[in-house]
Design a protein around this motif. Structure first.
Motif, short mmCIF file in Angstrom:
data_model
loop_
_atom_site.label_atom_id
_atom_site.label_comp_id
_atom_site.label_asym_id
_atom_site.label_seq_id
_atom_site.Cartn_x
_atom_site.Cartn_y
_atom_site.Cartn_z
N ASN A 186 51.11 16.11 -39.75
CA ASN A 186 51.98 15.14 -40.02
C ASN A 186 51.22 13.74 -39.54
O ASN A 186 52.13 12.92 -38.84
CB ASN A 186 53.28 15.42 -39.29
N LEU A 187 50.11 13.44 -39.86
CA LEU A 187 49.56 12.20 -39.53
C LEU A 187 50.17 11.05 -39.95
O LEU A 187 50.53 10.81 -41.29
CB LEU A 187 47.94 12.31 -39.80
N GLY A 188 50.56 9.90 -39.09
CA GLY A 188 51.29 8.88 -39.58
C GLY A 188 50.51 7.80 -39.25
O GLY A 188 50.83 6.63 -39.65
N LEU A 189 49.77 7.55 -38.32
CA LEU A 189 48.82 6.49 -37.78
C LEU A 189 47.79 6.85 -36.99
O LEU A 189 47.31 7.64 -36.42
CB LEU A 189 49.85 5.78 -36.51
N ILE A 190 46.70 5.90 -37.53
CA ILE A 190 45.27 5.90 -36.82
C ILE A 190 45.02 4.53 -36.48
O ILE A 190 45.06 3.36 -36.95
CB ILE A 190 44.33 6.07 -38.03
N ILE A 191 44.89 4.56 -35.03
CA ILE A 191 44.33 3.26 -34.45
C ILE A 191 42.88 3.20 -34.10
O ILE A 191 42.42 4.36 -33.52
CB ILE A 191 45.16 3.17 -32.97
N LEU A 248 40.99 8.66 -44.85
CA LEU A 248 41.89 9.62 -44.28
C LEU A 248 43.46 9.05 -44.33
O LEU A 248 44.33 9.83 -44.85
CB LEU A 248 41.68 9.80 -42.98
N ALA A 249 43.68 7.94 -44.16
CA ALA A 249 45.12 7.32 -44.36
C ALA A 249 45.70 7.40 -45.59
O ALA A 249 46.69 7.70 -46.18
CB ALA A 249 45.21 5.97 -43.67
N GLU A 250 44.46 7.10 -46.59
CA GLU A 250 45.04 7.16 -47.91
C GLU A 250 45.31 8.43 -48.48
O GLU A 250 46.34 8.44 -49.27
CB GLU A 250 43.79 6.43 -48.91
N LEU A 251 44.45 9.56 -47.99
CA LEU A 251 44.91 10.84 -48.35
C LEU A 251 45.99 11.43 -47.91
O LEU A 251 46.81 12.42 -48.36
CB LEU A 251 43.68 11.59 -48.11
N SER A 252 46.32 11.02 -46.43
CA SER A 252 47.52 11.71 -45.83
C SER A 252 48.80 10.87 -45.71
O SER A 252 49.79 11.26 -45.11
CB SER A 252 46.84 12.05 -44.22
N GLY A 253 48.61 9.63 -46.31
CA GLY A 253 49.79 8.58 -46.33
C GLY A 253 50.14 8.07 -44.95
O GLY A 253 51.26 7.65 -44.69
N VAL A 264 46.72 2.34 -40.73
CA VAL A 264 45.82 2.31 -39.95
C VAL A 264 45.96 0.80 -39.29
O VAL A 264 46.09 -0.19 -40.05
CB VAL A 264 44.31 2.36 -40.61
N ILE A 265 45.61 1.01 -37.99
CA ILE A 265 45.69 -0.22 -37.15
C ILE A 265 44.30 -0.56 -36.78
O ILE A 265 43.77 0.14 -35.90
CB ILE A 265 46.73 -0.75 -36.06
N LEU A 266 43.71 -1.66 -37.01
CA LEU A 266 42.22 -1.84 -36.47
C LEU A 266 42.46 -3.24 -35.73
O LEU A 266 43.14 -4.30 -35.72
CB LEU A 266 41.30 -2.47 -37.77
N GLY A 267 42.07 -2.76 -34.16
CA GLY A 267 42.16 -3.80 -33.05
C GLY A 267 41.09 -4.35 -32.55
O GLY A 267 40.07 -3.84 -32.42
N SER A 268 40.93 -5.77 -32.35
CA SER A 268 39.83 -6.33 -31.85
C SER A 268 39.96 -8.14 -31.42
O SER A 268 40.85 -8.54 -32.17
CB SER A 268 38.46 -6.35 -32.70
N ALA A 269 39.24 -8.36 -30.54
CA ALA A 269 39.23 -9.89 -30.19
C ALA A 269 38.34 -10.32 -30.89
O ALA A 269 38.36 -11.69 -31.11
CB ALA A 269 39.35 -10.09 -28.75
N THR A 270 37.38 -9.53 -31.39
CA THR A 270 36.19 -10.09 -32.24
C THR A 270 35.81 -9.39 -33.58
O THR A 270 35.05 -8.37 -33.55
CB THR A 270 34.87 -10.13 -31.18
N PRO A 271 36.75 -9.18 -34.28
CA PRO A 271 36.62 -8.38 -35.49
C PRO A 271 35.18 -8.31 -36.39
O PRO A 271 34.66 -9.32 -36.20
CB PRO A 271 37.79 -8.71 -36.64
N ASP A 272 35.01 -7.09 -36.69
CA ASP A 272 33.88 -7.04 -37.64
C ASP A 272 33.92 -8.13 -38.61
O ASP A 272 35.08 -8.35 -39.45
CB ASP A 272 33.68 -5.61 -37.83
N VAL A 273 32.90 -8.82 -39.18
CA VAL A 273 33.07 -9.93 -40.21
C VAL A 273 33.54 -9.29 -41.55
O VAL A 273 34.28 -9.98 -42.12
CB VAL A 273 31.32 -10.47 -40.19
N ASP A 274 33.07 -8.26 -41.70
CA ASP A 274 33.41 -7.29 -42.93
C ASP A 274 34.90 -7.07 -43.07
O ASP A 274 35.81 -7.44 -43.86
CB ASP A 274 32.70 -5.83 -43.29
N SER A 275 35.39 -6.81 -41.90
CA SER A 275 36.95 -6.33 -41.60
C SER A 275 37.80 -7.93 -41.92
O SER A 275 38.76 -7.93 -42.59
CB SER A 275 37.25 -5.89 -40.41
N PHE A 276 37.27 -9.04 -41.28
CA PHE A 276 37.98 -10.12 -41.12
C PHE A 276 37.97 -10.72 -42.65
O PHE A 276 38.92 -11.31 -43.19
CB PHE A 276 37.35 -11.07 -40.29
#
Length: 802
Positions: free
Chosen positions: A386-391, A418-423, A426-438
């Protein structure tokens, strides 16, 4: 007849088809035994069908487990990892298997009983025969260890042909199983026990009397080991009374709890600040609309509290979560925060746990007993129902990329899939995000959520003041010390005030190399293309890649001169210098050389948090999300160590490291200060880090990436070939490069090559290394219909070029 498509432990990207015998019930995700060439091996069923995919199929031998080990979602995820990262299918599946799962069929030998051909044996054959006779049964592996592999196999083949021995196979013992402890439980009535005690006193069986009296005072079931220790009785005493049916001995499953050494007290949620409330409401409002949130918050802005509130929300809905941290060292701090809010509902998974602890945690997670699983990248594959959140905390960290073995996956990208397959979300946290993510957030692919203010015990607080010190200017005024005048002055002031200091240098050891001043010879590793690093505590020169070591030489092996110079600095040298300048200060060092025992991370961190030390010196470990409220000064000894690597991400990594180290200062009541020492004060990454200006850095970096068509405006695949012969290594790299270029000329695809060139570390552990970079929007198409021989590794979306 039905058919199973099975992933087998071999370098294949596709499953193999097997017929399912009528007497077996097989399901997707189940572990089975299948014939594979001359062997019988384990496999995992990935698909069932009514028709075979090949003309000739073999039958499944047996099932390993009577139930599926993997869920359909995990099977889908493994297939995606195999396709995306160009890795063998079983390698991807192995990420999700329970700890200690792998078992093989071992070959054993025993005597046949027929000794009619004994006279024809050679002395060696007779020796092996009598060895088997003495042991009654012996494994082929044991014979190979004793007599050598080829000799043992040759002789056992001969003995089997003469019908003197019989070969048979048995499943190897499980590497791990549930821990079972015998418990004593009273079953006799109080009257019967009292009568027995009276009888035993008459016979002077005082140990038996003491045991029964202890058990009547402690009627609850107790471990035999504890009872024997407290009563000082023998096991024979226990067995005598058990035979009289006064108590029973029952085997009880005991959980090996990796959190048993924690002293965690439940805590209530604090009031959210206005910034946190806005962030929480944005996430709630967009829940279900956006599968990925990028929580961009300055250091100390309260990102963890947002994680906890979001997790609490999904738990009330019957869902569960996974929280990833970039280093095992950070697991303890995160566990304390989560366990105080979810008592008894937190599991932890990482490689530093014993195999038994991993096994018990895995089983507990699979049975749905945990609200959240915490750990480094491997924890992503925990069987959390019953996965609902990935941090993913500190999502920018490159340790989320597996680089040492197949599959070379990135946990962030796998988490999104995994979040897409399980519904899940995802929360990605950072003070200096990866350039790709930002960049994805700017394009609207991720939902951006910001926390712009730092929170301290007395409310909002400004980020620490950062001063840049130009080391060239220090040399001009005659200061040749590793510490600038301003850093030494700030350290004195902080120590006088009773405050704590962290000093960062991303390099271990005492001196980075030793050079002969007479002929210029540098001591290098004979197996790697790097200089040996001097470690003063061990008084050795050590290779940081293969761990080759040698004692400190007195003379140069080239010219026999004795004028050896120790050049460069590492954390050990910093520690020595700090103790010289501040002999009364208590100093701790945190790097791979001192963290050698289980719980060493936690003990060191606890010591520093409890203010039993004044100064903490460390490598990148101290830059990753630690909350140290009494640290008011952060000193960066040399900001240039990673700035000049031949890697397009060197600027990004330097910026992130500087900002993260700076973020450790001023998180408590007192304001913080940061001093950055550098020979490149004009560098854009250093200047942006000094201003805590992520957006300014990102704008400059993304323009640079677009200009040169670097990620995120293209994708890379890094091919590395290794060989013990340097010439053959280069020839193979040239051959594959020619194949790729020929393919490009024929089809003019949207990709190009960089290389072949020697890798930055051109020789490691005696193997030469050459690399080819494929760059394009879909570089995997370059490898279609090209078979790479053994020795090549394929790294899709590498995080480093060195």
């Amino acid at each position: 007849m039905s058919y199973a498509h099975v992933a087998v432990d071999c370098p294949s990207y596709s499953p193999f088809c097997y017929a399912i015998p009528a007497h077996l019930k097989v399901d997707v995700g189940q572990a089975i035994w299948v014939p594979f060439g001359p062997r019988t091996v384990q496999g995992i069923v990935v698909r069932l069908s009514e028709a075979p995919s090949v003309d000739v199929v073999k039958e499944i031998v047996d099932v390993t487990t009577g139930y599926p080990l993997l869920s359909p979602t995990q099977i889908q995820l493994a297939q995606w990892i195999s396709r995306h990262y160009l890795s063998p299918l079983f390698d991807a599946i192995a990420l999700m298997l329970p700890p200690g799962f792998e078992r093989k069929l071992a070959t054993y030998l025993r005597l046949s009983g027929d000794q009619s051909n004994l006279s024809s044996l050679t002395p060696d054959q007779a020796h092996v025969f009598h060895f088997v006779e003495e042991k009654r049964r012996v494994s082929l592996k044991e014979l190979e260890r004793k007599f050598g592999v080829s000799k043992a196999r040759r002789i056992t083949d001969r003995l089997a042909n003469l019908s003197l021995v019989v070969r048979f196979s048995e499943l190897q013992k499980a590497r791990v199983k549930p821990k079972v402890i015998p418990y004593i439980k009273l079953i006799a009535s109080k009257d019967n026990i009292a009568a027995e005690i009276a009888r035993l006193k008459k016979t002077r069986a005082y140990k038996q009397v003491a045991l029964l009296q202890f058990l009547t005072e402690h009627p609850e079931p107790l471990p035999i080991s504890e009872v024997r220790k407290r009563v000082s009785c023998s096991l024979k005493t226990v067995k005598v009374l058990e035979a009289r049916h006064l108590f029973s001995v029952e085997l009880v499953n005991v959980r090996r709890d990796p959190l048993s050494h924690f002293d965690i007290k439940p805590m209530s949620p604090p009031l959210l600040t206005s910034s946190q409330e806005v962030a929480r409401s944005i996430i709630e409002h967009n829940w279900g609309k956006s599968p990925v949130f990028l929580l961009f918050g300055v250091t100390g802005s309260g990102k963890t509290e947002i994680y906890l509130r979001t997790l609490a929300k999904i738990v009330t809905e019957g869902k569960r979560g996974i929280c990833l941290v970039p280093e095992i060292a950070l697991t303890a701090q995160t566990v304390e925060r989560f366990a105080s809010r979810f008592p008894g509902q937190v599991a932890v998974l990482h490689s530093a746990l014993s195999l038994g602890e991993q096994f018990d945690e895995w089983q507990r997670i699979k049975e749905g007993e945990c609200d959240v699983v915490i750990g480094p990248r491997s924890a992503l594959f925990a069987p959390q129902p019953n996965l609902g959140l990935i941090i993913i905390d500190e999502e920018h960290e490159w340790t989320y990329k597996q680089e040492d073995k197949s599959p070379r996956y990135h946990a962030r990208d796998v988490a999104v899939k995994l979040a897409e397959l399980s519904g899940a979300t995802v929360i990605l946290g950072s003070a200096t995000p990866d350039v790709d993510s930002f960049h994805r957030a700017q394009l609207g692919q991720y939902q951006l959520v910001e926390l712009k203010e730092r929170i301290t015990p007395h409310g909002y607080s400004p980020l620490p003041e950062v001063n840049i010190v130009d080391l060239k200017e220090e040399l001009k005024v005659g200061n040749t010390s590793m510490f600038s005048r301003s850093l030494l002055s700030a350290m004195r002031e902080a120590l006088v005030q009773g405050e704590q200091i962290i000093l960062f240098l991303n390099r271990r050891g005492t001196a980075t190399f030793i050079q002969c001043r007479r002929c210029g010879f540098v001591f290098r590793c004979p197996r790697c293309s790097i200089a040996l690093t001097y470690h003063s505590m061990e008084r050795k020169l050590v290779c940081h890649r293969c761990h080759y070591a040698l004692p400190i030489p007195r003379n140069c092996p080239n010219c026999l001169g004795s004028r050896l110079r120790f050049l460069g600095i590492g954390t050990q040298r910093v520690e020595d210098e700090v103790k010289r300048f501040f002999p009364k200060a208590t100093v701790l060092r945190w790097d791979r050389d001192v963290i050698t025992k289980k719980y060493a991370h936690e003990e060191l961190l606890r010591t520093f948090r409890e203010r039993k030390a004044d100064i903490l010196i460390g490598t990148q470990m101290i830059a990753k999300g630690l909350d140290l409220p009494w640290v008011t000064l952060a000193g960066i000894i040399n900001a240039d160590t990673g700035l000049n690597f031949p890697d397009f991400r060197a600027g990004e990594r330097t910026f992130q490291l500087l900002c993260q180290v700076a973020g450790r200062a001023g998180r408590g009541v007192k304001a913080g200060r940061v001093i950055v020492q550098t020979y490149s004060p004009e560098n854009y990454a250093v200047r942006a880090a000094a201003k805590h200006d992520y957006v300014g850095f990102y704008n400059q970096e993304i323009n640079y990436r677009q200009q040169y068509s670097y990620p995120p405006f293209s994708r890379f695949i890094r091919l590395v070939y290794t060989h013990t012969n340097g010439k053959l290594c280069q020839e193979e790299a040239d051959r594959v490069s020619s194949l790729l270029l020929e393919k490009k000329r024929e089809k003019m695809p949207d990709w190009n090559l960089i290389g072949p060139i020697p890798a930055f570390a051109s020789r490691v552990r005696g193997r030469y290394r050459w690399q080819i970079i494929i760059r394009g929007s879909n570089p995997a198409q370059a490898l279609l219909n090209i078979t790479l021989p053994q020795g090549w590794t394929v790294d899709v979306d590498p995080v480093g070029m060195v």
